[in-house]
Design a protein around this motif. Sequence first.
Motif, PDB file in Angstrom:
ATOM      1  N   PRO A 316      -9.287  18.965   1.287  1.00 50.90           N
ATOM      2  CA  PRO A 316     -10.409  18.068   1.026  1.00 50.90           C
ATOM      3  C   PRO A 316      -9.962  16.609   0.991  1.00 50.90           C
ATOM      4  CG  PRO A 316      -9.594  18.913  -1.040  1.00 50.90           C
ATOM      5  CD  PRO A 316      -8.751  19.557   0.039  1.00 50.90           C
ATOM      6  N   TYR A 317     -10.947  15.688   0.956  1.00 45.14           N
ATOM      7  CA  TYR A 317     -10.639  14.302   0.660  1.00 45.14           C
ATOM      8  C   TYR A 317     -10.137  14.221  -0.784  1.00 45.14           C
ATOM      9  CZ  TYR A 317     -13.452  13.085   4.785  1.00 45.14           C
ATOM     10  OH  TYR A 317     -13.960  12.971   6.048  1.00 45.14           O
ATOM     11  N   LYS A 318      -9.449  13.116  -1.104  1.00 37.49           N
ATOM     12  CA  LYS A 318      -8.933  12.937  -2.447  1.00 37.49           C
ATOM     13  C   LYS A 318      -9.419  11.608  -3.046  1.00 37.49           C
ATOM     14  CE  LYS A 318      -6.033  14.438  -0.056  1.00 37.49           C
ATOM     15  NZ  LYS A 318      -6.041  15.292   1.181  1.00 37.49           N
ATOM     16  N   LEU A 319     -10.017  11.682  -4.232  1.00 35.14           N
ATOM     17  CA  LEU A 319     -10.332  10.498  -4.996  1.00 35.14           C
ATOM     18  C   LEU A 319      -9.134  10.255  -5.918  1.00 35.14           C
ATOM     19  CD1 LEU A 319     -12.784   8.515  -5.422  1.00 35.14           C
ATOM     20  CD2 LEU A 319     -13.241   9.802  -7.512  1.00 35.14           C
ATOM     21  N   VAL A 320      -8.455   9.134  -5.711  1.00 34.83           N
ATOM     22  CA  VAL A 320      -7.160   8.884  -6.359  1.00 34.83           C
ATOM     23  C   VAL A 320      -7.345   7.897  -7.506  1.00 34.83           C
ATOM     24  CG1 VAL A 320      -4.757   8.192  -5.992  1.00 34.83           C
ATOM     25  CG2 VAL A 320      -6.094   9.155  -4.082  1.00 34.83           C
ATOM     26  N   THR A 321      -6.903   8.269  -8.697  1.00 37.13           N
ATOM     27  CA  THR A 321      -6.957   7.355  -9.827  1.00 37.13           C
ATOM     28  C   THR A 321      -5.586   7.275 -10.479  1.00 37.13           C
ATOM     29  OG1 THR A 321      -8.191   6.772 -11.840  1.00 37.13           O
ATOM     30  CG2 THR A 321      -7.629   9.096 -11.546  1.00 37.13           C
ATOM     31  N   GLY A 322      -5.303   6.143 -11.089  1.00 37.15           N
ATOM     32  CA  GLY A 322      -4.011   5.957 -11.722  1.00 37.15           C
ATOM     33  C   GLY A 322      -4.123   5.096 -12.960  1.00 37.15           C
ATOM     34  N   GLU A 323      -2.992   5.017 -13.692  1.00 38.35           N
ATOM     35  CA  GLU A 323      -2.963   4.354 -14.990  1.00 38.35           C
ATOM     36  C   GLU A 323      -2.201   3.036 -14.937  1.00 38.35           C
ATOM     37  OE1 GLU A 323      -3.004   7.753 -18.310  1.00 38.35           O
ATOM     38  OE2 GLU A 323      -1.234   7.856 -17.018  1.00 38.35           O
ATOM     39  N   TRP A 324      -2.672   2.088 -15.709  1.00 38.09           N
ATOM     40  CA  TRP A 324      -1.991   0.802 -15.863  1.00 38.09           C
ATOM     41  C   TRP A 324      -0.934   0.879 -16.974  1.00 38.09           C
ATOM     42  CZ3 TRP A 324      -2.507  -2.724 -20.149  1.00 38.09           C
ATOM     43  CH2 TRP A 324      -1.842  -3.930 -19.952  1.00 38.09           C
ATOM     44  N   TYR A 325      -1.310   1.093 -18.194  1.00 44.29           N
ATOM     45  CA  TYR A 325      -0.455   1.315 -19.359  1.00 44.29           C
ATOM     46  C   TYR A 325       0.555   0.208 -19.650  1.00 44.29           C
ATOM     47  CZ  TYR A 325      -1.421   5.699 -21.733  1.00 44.29           C
ATOM     48  OH  TYR A 325      -1.971   6.654 -22.530  1.00 44.29           O
ATOM     49  N   GLY A 373      -3.315  -1.303  -9.141  1.00 48.69           N
ATOM     50  CA  GLY A 373      -4.000  -0.791  -7.958  1.00 48.69           C
ATOM     51  C   GLY A 373      -3.077   0.177  -7.247  1.00 48.69           C
ATOM     52  N   GLY A 374      -3.641   1.123  -6.511  1.00 48.64           N
ATOM     53  CA  GLY A 374      -2.814   2.083  -5.801  1.00 48.64           C
ATOM     54  C   GLY A 374      -3.607   2.862  -4.772  1.00 48.64           C
ATOM     55  N   MET A 375      -2.881   3.511  -3.866  1.00 52.74           N
ATOM     56  CA  MET A 375      -3.495   4.370  -2.866  1.00 52.74           C
ATOM     57  C   MET A 375      -2.452   5.369  -2.383  1.00 52.74           C
ATOM     58  SD  MET A 375      -3.658   1.691   0.364  1.00 52.74           S
ATOM     59  CE  MET A 375      -4.139   2.936   1.563  1.00 52.74           C
ATOM     60  N   THR A 376      -2.917   6.444  -1.771  1.00 51.24           N
ATOM     61  CA  THR A 376      -2.011   7.452  -1.202  1.00 51.24           C
ATOM     62  C   THR A 376      -2.445   7.766   0.223  1.00 51.24           C
ATOM     63  OG1 THR A 376      -3.291   9.409  -1.907  1.00 51.24           O
ATOM     64  CG2 THR A 376      -1.704   8.496  -3.487  1.00 51.24           C
ATOM     65  N   TRP A 377      -1.496   8.253   1.023  1.00 54.00           N
ATOM     66  CA  TRP A 377      -1.818   8.785   2.342  1.00 54.00           C
ATOM     67  C   TRP A 377      -0.699   9.720   2.782  1.00 54.00           C
ATOM     68  CZ3 TRP A 377       0.227   4.038   1.501  1.00 54.00           C
ATOM     69  CH2 TRP A 377       1.339   3.648   2.232  1.00 54.00           C
ATOM     70  N   THR A 378      -1.038  10.709   3.580  1.00 55.63           N
ATOM     71  CA  THR A 378      -0.070  11.649   4.143  1.00 55.63           C
ATOM     72  C   THR A 378       0.196  11.247   5.582  1.00 55.63           C
ATOM     73  OG1 THR A 378      -0.876  13.425   2.709  1.00 55.63           O
ATOM     74  CG2 THR A 378       0.408  14.061   4.648  1.00 55.63           C
ATOM     75  N   ASP A 379       1.478  11.022   5.917  1.00 54.54           N
ATOM     76  CA  ASP A 379       1.800  10.537   7.258  1.00 54.54           C
ATOM     77  C   ASP A 379       1.946  11.687   8.251  1.00 54.54           C
ATOM     78  OD1 ASP A 379       4.404  11.600   7.012  1.00 54.54           O
ATOM     79  OD2 ASP A 379       5.263   9.683   6.388  1.00 54.54           O
ATOM     80  N   GLY A 380       2.327  11.363   9.494  1.00 50.89           N
ATOM     81  CA  GLY A 380       2.390  12.347  10.571  1.00 50.89           C
ATOM     82  C   GLY A 380       3.434  13.416  10.368  1.00 50.89           C
ATOM     83  N   GLN A 381       4.387  13.185   9.450  1.00 49.86           N
ATOM     84  CA  GLN A 381       5.397  14.200   9.143  1.00 49.86           C
ATOM     85  C   GLN A 381       5.050  15.010   7.905  1.00 49.86           C
ATOM     86  OE1 GLN A 381       8.795  11.557   8.918  1.00 49.86           O
ATOM     87  NE2 GLN A 381       9.468  12.189  10.950  1.00 49.86           N
ATOM     88  N   GLY A 382       3.859  14.773   7.361  1.00 50.58           N
ATOM     89  CA  GLY A 382       3.442  15.511   6.182  1.00 50.58           C
ATOM     90  C   GLY A 382       3.977  14.950   4.882  1.00 50.58           C
ATOM     91  N   VAL A 383       4.549  13.749   4.917  1.00 52.07           N
ATOM     92  CA  VAL A 383       5.098  13.126   3.716  1.00 52.07           C
ATOM     93  C   VAL A 383       3.995  12.371   2.988  1.00 52.07           C
ATOM     94  CG1 VAL A 383       6.763  11.453   2.820  1.00 52.07           C
ATOM     95  CG2 VAL A 383       7.379  12.913   4.757  1.00 52.07           C
ATOM     96  N   LEU A 384       3.888  12.590   1.685  1.00 45.98           N
ATOM     97  CA  LEU A 384       2.905  11.893   0.872  1.00 45.98           C
ATOM     98  C   LEU A 384       3.443  10.508   0.502  1.00 45.98           C
ATOM     99  CD1 LEU A 384       0.205  11.867  -0.625  1.00 45.98           C
ATOM    100  CD2 LEU A 384       1.380  12.901  -2.596  1.00 45.98           C
ATOM    101  N   ASN A 385       2.704   9.472   0.909  1.00 50.97           N
ATOM    102  CA  ASN A 385       3.082   8.088   0.655  1.00 50.97           C
ATOM    103  C   ASN A 385       2.209   7.483  -0.440  1.00 50.97           C
ATOM    104  OD1 ASN A 385       4.854   6.799   3.246  1.00 50.97           O
ATOM    105  ND2 ASN A 385       3.819   8.739   3.621  1.00 50.97           N
ATOM    106  N   PHE A 386       2.765   6.498  -1.128  1.00 50.34           N
ATOM    107  CA  PHE A 386       2.058   5.772  -2.178  1.00 50.34           C
ATOM    108  C   PHE A 386       2.225   4.275  -1.942  1.00 50.34           C
ATOM    109  CE2 PHE A 386       3.376   9.801  -3.877  1.00 50.34           C
ATOM    110  CZ  PHE A 386       2.412  10.206  -4.781  1.00 50.34           C
ATOM    111  N   ALA A 387       1.184   3.510  -2.233  1.00 43.45           N
ATOM    112  CA  ALA A 387       1.289   2.055  -2.300  1.00 43.45           C
ATOM    113  C   ALA A 387       0.746   1.622  -3.648  1.00 43.45           C
ATOM    114  CB  ALA A 387       0.513   1.388  -1.169  1.00 43.45           C
ATOM    115  N   PHE A 388       1.444   0.681  -4.276  1.00 47.38           N
ATOM    116  CA  PHE A 388       1.047   0.221  -5.600  1.00 47.38           C
ATOM    117  C   PHE A 388       0.993  -1.304  -5.649  1.00 47.38           C
ATOM    118  CE2 PHE A 388       3.424   4.214  -6.974  1.00 47.38           C
ATOM    119  CZ  PHE A 388       2.277   4.952  -7.230  1.00 47.38           C
ATOM    120  N   HIS A 389       0.048  -1.829  -6.426  1.00 51.59           N
ATOM    121  CA  HIS A 389      -0.023  -3.241  -6.782  1.00 51.59           C
ATOM    122  C   HIS A 389       0.387  -3.379  -8.236  1.00 51.59           C
ATOM    123  CE1 HIS A 389      -2.868  -5.644  -3.882  1.00 51.59           C
ATOM    124  NE2 HIS A 389      -1.609  -5.688  -3.522  1.00 51.59           N
ATOM    125  N   LYS A 390       1.322  -4.265  -8.507  1.00 49.24           N
ATOM    126  CA  LYS A 390       1.690  -4.574  -9.891  1.00 49.24           C
ATOM    127  C   LYS A 390       1.527  -6.070 -10.109  1.00 49.24           C
ATOM    128  CE  LYS A 390       5.589  -4.807 -13.096  1.00 49.24           C
ATOM    129  NZ  LYS A 390       4.815  -4.382 -14.265  1.00 49.24           N
TER     130      LYS A 390
END
Length: 501
Positions: A316-325, A373-390
């Motif tokens: 399925p699609y993914k709604l991604v949430t994360g914590e600041w803390y 802020g953050g996001m995720t995506w799965t690349d062409g090799q099946g690796v789960l990637n993350f991008a974060f804003h700090k």
Amino acid sequence: MALIHRPRLVAAVAAAAAVLATLTGQATATADSPTVTKLTLGADQFKMTDTSYVSATDNLYTHHLTNHAGLTDVITTDYTKNSAGATDSWLGLRSMRSCTGDETKALPPATTSTAWCWSSAHADDTTARWWPQGLSTTGTADGADGAIQGDHVTAVVWHYRTFARDAASDTTGCKSNNLLKLTFIDRDTGKYRHVLLAEPTSTSSSASDFKYVTGHGGGIVWYANYIYVTDTAHGIRVFDINKLAKVDDYGSGLTTYGIHNGRSSACGYPYVLPEVHYYQQSGTPSACDSDADNGVLDPAHLCYSWLSLDKTGGSPYKLVTGEWYGGVDGGRVVRYQLNPAGAATYPGLLNMSGGKTVIEDAYAASRYRGLQGGMTWTDGQGVLNFAFHKGCGTLPGVFSHTWAGDTRAGTTCAAGGNWAAGPPQALSYWPKLDATQVDELWGLTEGICPSNSLKTAYPEDFADVTDARDVCYAHNDSTTTTSLRTVFAVGFTDPAVQNLH
């Protein structure tokens, strides 16, 4: 989404696959340990239940908010008079400006395809009361041609800020702390309008009133006709743009909301956007900042600090949430299953099982803290990637691209950052604009450099900066407030984006 190929990651990902963490306190990790760690959750951990306001909103829309509006109405109708017929420049449709001067310091060090700053006509650029937080776009919402109802639009959510010394008195009318509003920006014209987010006062199918919504507004996702907005300690609210309505009374100085004597108002704004679902966890975290349990994250409750949408990696699609803390390492990243708009059940909404939301997976940002802020995506090799804003205050912030199995040392605020100042907030992906593949990464910054008068009036909230690298350092003795508020898009595949950590 454009997929980044990194063959050298395969061994690292395989080695990391066995690494699991519990949800007790996250210990500070060394630089050669994984940057993100997959978590094993308990049966109902971080799951939410749904309070439906659909019937209530439908009744309001049918019988009380009967002046219906579409997205095009909101972003193109230029009001010059208030509802009483008097000239009111406050209602004029505002226009984004190109960033100039010191504002450019809040842009990332990458080629921008879009670089906007807010209008000064009503101080959206420098107000110390309203703070932009979450961002999403019709590019995320649609994915086919980047348009919803034929419009290319960016949405930004803001919260109202009450200052420490007048917190007790600054609560009348529409001045409540963390009052939320939503802004729709027409990408094609740069024009924008604020809209009040609203919640029916009951879930009943006979609901006849609404109230404003409060929250930090740290995260927003636009998918199909739904706009998801985080409610930090509680969960996620959902609003339906198919229920946009124009209210009866609007104009500057109007501080009422809801329906009174048969007439509707929305804190002076001409449009209201009603809530249709409210997903909530059971209970609330002990805190959502650095004071949380002496630096240990609440194992039973999540802080919904930011939000993004991931359509990669298959259904399925993914709604991604994360914590600041704040200053605590290891904020959690949780991905909830989101149904496509054409699904037979819960179309465009979170997947439910046994009355609770379904979680796809969860991770700890093991060597990160203060993520805004953050996001995720799965690349062409099946690796789960993350991008974060700090964010690093008004010092240059940090953008990090990492992946499951990455063990590189990260950039820090102390090292001078590598990204926008302001600080940076949400992240959102825009794949296509009409027939053109644009592959854009969108973000925004929230900050200001306060004037002397603002610092004098509210010393608990604004102070001089002492670091010469700080964007606001040169403005310590200034008679004017300087804006660091930008809305920008950069190339998602740009090496200046993908090679940062």
